[in-house]
Design an enzyme around this catalytic site. Structure first.
Site, PDB file in Angstrom:
ATOM      1  N   CYS A 131       0.810  -1.361   0.220  1.00 17.75           N
ATOM      2  CA  CYS A 131       0.050  -0.105   0.057  1.00 17.75           C
ATOM      3  C   CYS A 131       0.756   1.269   0.034  1.00 17.75           C
ATOM      4  CB  CYS A 131      -1.028  -0.039   1.250  1.00 17.75           C
ATOM      5  SG  CYS A 131      -2.012  -1.629   1.381  1.00 17.75           S
TER       6      CYS A 131
ATOM      7  N   HIS B 190      -2.821   7.249   2.112  1.00 15.38           N
ATOM      8  CA  HIS B 190      -3.333   5.978   1.852  1.00 15.38           C
ATOM      9  C   HIS B 190      -4.429   5.756   3.022  1.00 15.38           C
ATOM     10  CE1 HIS B 190      -3.906   1.710   1.559  1.00 15.38           C
ATOM     11  NE2 HIS B 190      -3.186   1.480   2.878  1.00 15.38           N
TER      12      HIS B 190
ATOM     13  N   ASN C 220     -10.116   0.069   0.609  1.00 15.96           N
ATOM     14  CA  ASN C 220      -8.416   0.071   0.733  1.00 15.96           C
ATOM     15  C   ASN C 220      -7.983  -0.366  -0.607  1.00 15.96           C
ATOM     16  OD1 ASN C 220      -5.679  -0.371   1.146  1.00 15.96           O
ATOM     17  ND2 ASN C 220      -5.841  -1.394   2.663  1.00 15.96           N
TER      18      ASN C 220
END
Ligand SMILES: CC(C)(COP(=O)(O)OP(=O)(O)OC[C@H]1O[C@@H](n2cnc3c(N)ncnc32)[C@H](O)[C@@H]1OP(=O)(O)O)[C@@H](O)C(=O)NCCC(=O)NCCS
Length: 327
Positions: free
Chosen positions: A113, A254, A284
């Site tokens: 991520c 993020h 996500n």
């Protein structure tokens, strides 16, 4: 002195929407649990035949159009991804071919991520050294094909998307990327991984039978790790530039879980309104999360010339970091 600035942003999310209600039919969960524990209401799922590179190319074209840049102007393509079209070759070379960016060299970057933040930092080094003029940074992730749809702990969290940034040089000291700070801690490698399909456990019937080719996650440990290291990463960036928390105009983060973002901002003393939150709609999206958020904030006209933007990201590895930028 040359440093880099973002010349264009772009994003793409597949059409198909999978809501929390839809998930109730797949695993033992509720819309109420997912919303309360994560802030996510729905996520996008790539269509059959739609690959990571397809999403990346659409996001890239949008960023290139904004930057007024042609594919043949690009020197480097970096794709932050852990869900490339295939193990070999890289997603980035497939993107290069589809875009027709014939002059560019291209490679993938594996920082989960945090991939697009790490890629942005690398782009910045090439720009600052004068060896590249246009770098295409992409975060593209198709995790819906890598999650275990029977594991309610993880499958409710992720969504598919791609985001892109065109990075180029500026000599304006009041604009552009001020710094990036990156960190890794491989001792925490086991809290988020895909254990099978690599050289340790090559693809086999056994790997598939044991679901080792899917995402394995210890959500609680990741949560604790994130709220510990992300505030420190932002403070490190501010310190390095002689700036204060109150100087931050926007946080572009993020987004893994709204509660993680809220907790980090609370620890820092940054009002939540300063953060562009879209995880409610996308879940996500891993390395795509940061560039799609930047693109939405940008296209919504929120980012004004000279605004101070603090970026943060964290992903499996663990890998994390921050960036500070004057828009
Ligand atoms: C995964 C996450 C949402 C779980 O939230 P949490 O508040 O930590 O919840 P817990 O892990 O304490 O689990 C609480 C309970 O809910 C249950 N649960 C887990 N997923 C569930 C779901 N989708 N629906 C209903 N119940 C669920 C658990 O089984 C547990 O039950 P138990 O107490 O009977 O064992 C949260 O830890 C998180 O977001 N972590 C970060 C994940 C992440 O960012 N991953 C990607 C890295 S970038």
């Amino acid at each position: 002195m040359i440093h880099s600035q973002i010349l264009g942003t772009g994003a793409y999310a597949p059409k198909r929407v999978l809501t929390n209600k839809d998930l109730e039919a797949l695993v033992e969960t509720t819309d109420q649990w997912i919303t309360a524990r994560t802030g996510i209401k729905e996520r996008r799922i790539a269509a059959e035949g739609e690959d990571t590179s397809d999403m990346a190319v659409i996001a890239a074209r949008r960023a290139l159009a904004m930057a007024g840049c042609r594919p043949e102007d690009i020197d480097i393509i970096i794709v932050g991804t852990i869900s490339a079209d295939m193990p070999l070759p890289s997603c980035a070379v497939i993107v290069q071919a589809k875009l027709g960016a014939s002059r560019a060299f291209a490679f993938d970057l594996s920082a989960a991520c945090a991939g697009s933040l790490f890629a942005l930092s690398i782009a910045d080094q090439f720009i600052a050294s004068g060896s590249a003029k246009r770098v295409l940074v992409i975060g593209a992730e198709l995790l819906s094909r890598l999650v275990d749809w029977s594991d309610r702990n993880s499958c409710v969290l992720f969504g598919d998307a791609a985001g892109a940034m065109v990075v180029g040089p500026t000599t304006d000291p009041d604009r552009g990327l001020l710094s990036t700070h990156l960190h890794s801690d491989g001792t925490a490698a086991d809290i988020l991984n895909i254990p099978g399909g690599g050289s340790r456990h090559p693809q086999s019937h056994e790997v598939v039978d044991k679901n080792m080719h899917k995402v394995h996650m210890n959500g609680r440990e990741i949560y604790k790790f994130a709220v510990r290291v992300l505030p420190a990463a932002i403070l490190e960036a501010l310190d390095a530039n002689g700036l204060k928390v109150s100087d931050i105009d926007h946080i572009v983060s993020h987004q893994a879980n709204a509660r993680i973002v809220e907790s980090v901002l609370e620890r820092l003393g940054v009002p939540l309104e300063k953060c562009w939150l879209n995880l409610e709609r996308y879940g996500n999206t891993s390395s795509a999360s940061l560039p799609i958020s930047l693109d939405e904030a940008n296209r919504a006209g929120c980012l004004k010339k000279g605004d101070l933007i603090a970026m943060m990201a964290i992903g499996g590895g663990m890998a994390w970091g921050s960036a500070l930028m004057r828009w």
